[in-house]
Design a protein around this motif. Structure first.
Motif, PDB file in Angstrom:
ATOM      1  N   VAL A 190       0.714   4.259  -2.888  1.00  0.00           N
ATOM      2  CA  VAL A 190       0.206   5.603  -2.588  1.00  0.00           C
ATOM      3  C   VAL A 190       1.297   6.652  -2.814  1.00  0.00           C
ATOM      4  O   VAL A 190       1.042   7.716  -3.409  1.00  0.00           O
ATOM      5  CB  VAL A 190      -0.312   5.666  -1.133  1.00  0.00           C
ATOM      6  N   LEU A 235       1.943   7.918  -6.344  1.00  0.00           N
ATOM      7  CA  LEU A 235       0.987   8.886  -6.891  1.00  0.00           C
ATOM      8  C   LEU A 235       1.346  10.322  -6.552  1.00  0.00           C
ATOM      9  O   LEU A 235       0.806  11.258  -7.153  1.00  0.00           O
ATOM     10  CB  LEU A 235      -0.420   8.578  -6.360  1.00  0.00           C
ATOM     11  N   THR A 236       2.244  10.511  -5.582  1.00  0.00           N
ATOM     12  CA  THR A 236       2.547  11.860  -5.108  1.00  0.00           C
ATOM     13  C   THR A 236       3.555  12.599  -5.978  1.00  0.00           C
ATOM     14  O   THR A 236       3.619  13.823  -5.945  1.00  0.00           O
ATOM     15  CB  THR A 236       3.095  11.808  -3.672  1.00  0.00           C
ATOM     16  N   LEU A 244       0.813  -1.208   0.000  1.00  0.00           N
ATOM     17  CA  LEU A 244       0.000   0.000   0.000  1.00  0.00           C
ATOM     18  C   LEU A 244       0.855   1.271   0.000  1.00  0.00           C
ATOM     19  O   LEU A 244       0.595   2.218  -0.774  1.00  0.00           O
ATOM     20  CB  LEU A 244      -0.923  -0.005   1.220  1.00  0.00           C
ATOM     21  N   THR A 265       4.150  11.174   7.453  1.00  0.00           N
ATOM     22  CA  THR A 265       4.027  11.882   6.178  1.00  0.00           C
ATOM     23  C   THR A 265       4.072  13.392   6.378  1.00  0.00           C
ATOM     24  O   THR A 265       4.830  14.098   5.696  1.00  0.00           O
ATOM     25  CB  THR A 265       2.720  11.491   5.474  1.00  0.00           C
TER      26      THR A 265
END
Length: 342
Positions: free
Chosen positions: A181, A184-185, A177, A335
């Motif tokens: 994710v 995509l950043t 995961l 994050t």
């Protein structure tokens, strides 16, 4: 039921060295098997294989009682020896080389992860001990942290097993995961590595995720994760102080007070100092690394043997919900913090 003094002599043979050897040998064999799987599939952690093998064995096979004493020793003493050797992986100059802003984020991840998970556990109706164990595993270094902390607080064996099972489930999910994710950043691989190292539970899971991200992510992710591992020592010190204060007014006959700094934690810190300041040959650290993996894999297998699917069902959905909330909390703090300092 209180044990009478007259029963003490008859209890000694059950702890004789010969009684624990079969169980220890069983766990070490499983560890070597897990290490063999890692050699065939380098992306797969031996520790993860060992835990899963233990869980499957516990729920499929009825083990003979002669193995139980050695399994118990493996889950505690081999684990602690493995944690001491884990300190030899921590070059303090590499960790301090991350810079104070990143290290402050690491402290925030562990502190807010621990405190926040305990608070969330209270809100969702999870017991204090179970919440602390989950908090330690998800905030510091996974199953090894759960097993290290369980000797500091009053807890049930099923609570330890459930926390380890949750670390396996959620940490393994994060391997796939987190890279998906982060991809995509559009962030630089190094920044993605900072986030992965701050957010994922186990060292081995961080290695797997960092390898998937690629670029320069793996090296920085591992160093950040090892900085979180280093937090194990002060966390256990604080938990020891809290537990002593909490139990001070409730004496139990024959009960020992929890240690402020367990011996294996002192050994862990000493090993980190040796790794940093003593010019030993690389082969010595390679041998220690192999021994660490074998010992921790044997301990993870033994701990996996304590994970019962029936116990999970008895615990209900609340610990699972807490695991999801804790994962989200730790990932959010990591994050936010790493983006702030990057």
């Amino acid at each position: 039921m209180p044990r009478s003094s007259s029963s003490a002599p008859t209890a000694r043979p059950t702890t004789a060295p010969t009684s624990v050897l079969p169980g220890i040998a069983f766990c070490l064999f499983a560890a070597l098997l897990a290490l063999g799987v890692q050699q065939l599939l380098p992306a797969v952690s031996a520790l993860l294989v060992a835990i899963l093998l233990g869980i499957v064995t516990a729920n499929v096979v009825r083990l003979p009682e002669t193995l139980r004493p050695g399994i118990a020793v493996s889950a505690k003493r081999l684990l602690r020896l493995g944690i001491v050797l884990l300190g030899l992986s921590l070059a303090l100059d590499d960790i301090f080389g991350l810079g104070w802003p990143v290290l402050l984020v690491v402290v925030a991840v562990v502190t807010l992860g621990l405190v926040g998970t305990v608070v969330l556990g209270r809100l969702v109706g999870v017991g204090r001990a179970q919440s602390v164990l989950i908090a330690a595993g998800f905030s510091i270094c996974g199953a090894a942290a759960v097993a290290a902390v369980e000797g500091t607080i009053e807890r049930e064996d099923e609570e330890v097993a459930n926390a380890i099972g949750l670390v396996v489930v959620f940490g393994t999910a994060m391997i796939g995961l987190a890279p998906a994710v982060l991809a995509l950043t559009g962030l630089a691989p190094e920044v993605q590595g900072l986030i992965a190292g701050g957010a994922i539970h186990e060292v081995a899971q961080v290695v797997a995720a960092g390898g998937i991200i690629g670029g320069g992510a793996l090296a920085v992710a591992v160093v950040v994760k090892l900085a979180r591992v280093l937090m194990l020592a002060p966390v256990i010190l604080v938990l020891g102080l809290v537990e002593r204060r909490r139990t001070a007014g409730a004496p139990v006959a024959g009960a020992a007070r929890p240690p402020l700094v367990p011996l294996f934690v002192a050994g862990f810190i000493l090993a980190a100092c040796v790794r940093t300041f003593v010019p030993l040959p690389d082969v010595a650290f390679d041998v220690a690394k192999t021994a660490q993996v074998i010992l921790l894999s044997a301990a993870m297998f033994a701990l996996g043997l304590g994970v019962s699917l029936a116990a999970f069902r008895r615990a209900g959905v609340r610990p699972i919900l807490l695991g999801a909330l804790s994962t989200t909390l730790v990932a959010t703090v990591a994050t936010t913090g790493m983006l702030w300092v990057s």
